[in-house]
Motif scaffolding. Structure first.
Motif, short mmCIF file in Angstrom:
data_model
loop_
_atom_site.label_atom_id
_atom_site.label_comp_id
_atom_site.label_asym_id
_atom_site.label_seq_id
_atom_site.Cartn_x
_atom_site.Cartn_y
_atom_site.Cartn_z
N PHE A 47 0.81 -1.22 0.00
CA PHE A 47 0.00 0.00 0.00
C PHE A 47 0.85 1.27 0.00
O PHE A 47 0.39 2.34 -0.44
N THR A 218 2.98 -4.42 6.99
CA THR A 218 3.05 -4.40 5.53
C THR A 218 4.37 -4.97 5.04
O THR A 218 4.41 -5.74 4.07
N ALA A 279 -5.27 1.36 5.25
CA ALA A 279 -4.48 0.28 4.67
C ALA A 279 -3.54 -0.34 5.69
O ALA A 279 -3.36 -1.57 5.73
N ASP A 283 -3.61 -4.27 7.01
CA ASP A 283 -2.46 -5.17 6.94
C ASP A 283 -2.13 -5.78 8.29
O ASP A 283 -1.57 -6.89 8.35
#
Length: 340
Positions: A47, A218, A279, A283
């Motif tokens: 992201f 992430t 985002a 994650d």
């Protein structure tokens, strides 16, 4: 003398500023955005790369093509650790960059990965409009760098053989912490530490140089550490590790732009924050599924364990940072005023 392709290329390399900023008012300006993470598209992939691409697309749209941006993922434009210094000098236009990576050059930047200091996304994002955010933003600007998008990420731990959940688990392990301050906490817990950017973590774990790596959810996904890990400690719900990883612009580059383009960068940068928070939180959940599907055991943190890490941080990392410079002392105090 005949004009050859070699002469054309040589001339282009000798005059990058002319190519970037153009010789006439009608010429478009193209900014280069560098980051260390895997590349993707507007809709798929890491992201952080998507945020940069969304930012670039929106800026171009709003300026009618007068201002554009190109994204260079995977440290393909320049090495990870060189990006902050390049921003300061105006040699790099923009970067989505873990601010604590700059701590060796500017110690005050280590406030961006101070274990236990931030305990939620809400608290981290509240920095922006609180005195800590204004003071830190002004300080960075004095060093030649401006924050366009405030982005925080919770972190977890991928480990090869045994879990790293509580401080007592760290004894005897070789761990990548992600910042000087996290390293101080790990050392106090009995671990040996490694200092390297997250995009080098896979190789370190693969060779056995590193037993466990602490990084954002992430990055735990994007760098495929589930291929090596038997255990994952997540940052979903509760975490002692939050990293400030903003989208930055060189002040020297920003100051050369016309006022309307500056305003566009600031506006679009701020608008990207909602996407970034959503985002990052997604994650934190997805990473557990990825590792579970790969066969790893999943561990979550509770309040008592987070407080154990925070207690060590107060007497090691927080103290060490506060003693560094007058700015550090001021920043740690102001950050502590932002309520969880």
């Amino acid at each position: 003398m005949a004009l050859t392709r070699r002469h054309v290329l040589a001339g282009a390399l000798a005059a990058p500023a002319v190519l970037r900023f153009g010789g006439s008012a009608a010429a478009a300006t193209t900014l280069k955005i560098s980051h260390q993470f895997p590349g993707g598209s507007l809709d798929e992939g890491d992201f952080r790369d998507r945020l940069c691409r969304k930012f670039a697309a929106e800026v171009e749209k709003r300026t009618g093509g007068a201002l554009k941006a190109e994204v260079y993922p995977g440290s393909s434009l320049m090495k990870t650790n060189a990006q902050f210094a390049a921003l300061r000098k105006g040699a790099l236009d923009m970067s989505l960059y873990p601010i604590s990576y700059a701590g060796g050059e500017v110690p005050e930047c280590n406030i961006g990965l101070m274990p236990g200091l931030v305990s939620s996304y809400r608290q981290g994002m509240a920095w922006k409009t609180a005195p800590i955010g204004r003071e830190f933003g002004d300080f960075l600007a004095s060093k030649g760098v401006m924050i366009l998008t405030w982005l925080w990420q919770a972190g977890g731990v991928a480990s090869r053989e045994k879990p790293l959940v509580a401080p007592e688990d760290a004894r005897g392990m070789k761990v990548r912490g992600g910042s000087r301050e996290m390293d101080l906490v790990l050392q106090a817990a009995g671990a040996a530490v490694l200092s390297l950017p997250s995009n080098e973590l896979y190789a370190a774990m693969q060779t056995g140089a590193c037993d466990a790596g602490i990084t954002s959810s992430t990055s735990l996904i994007s760098f495929r550490l589930e291929e090596l890990a038997k255990h994952l400690t997540t940052g979903r719900g509760k975490a002692y590790w939050y990293m400030l990883e903003p989208l930055l612009v060189s002040k020297a580059v920003f100051d050369k732009l016309p006022k309307d383009q500056q305003d566009t960068l600031l506006a679009v940068g701020a608008e990207m924050e909602a996407f970034g928070v959503a985002a990052a939180m997604a994650d934190d959940v997805t990473v557990a599924k990825v590792y579970e599907n790969a066969g790893a055991r999943i561990h979550d943190l509770d309040d008592a364990t987070v407080e154990k890490w925070r207690a060590i941080a107060r007497v090691t990392a927080w103290k060490d940072y506060g003693d560094k410079t007058p700015h550090c002392a001021k920043f740690i105090k102001l950050a502590g005023d932002v309520q969880a």
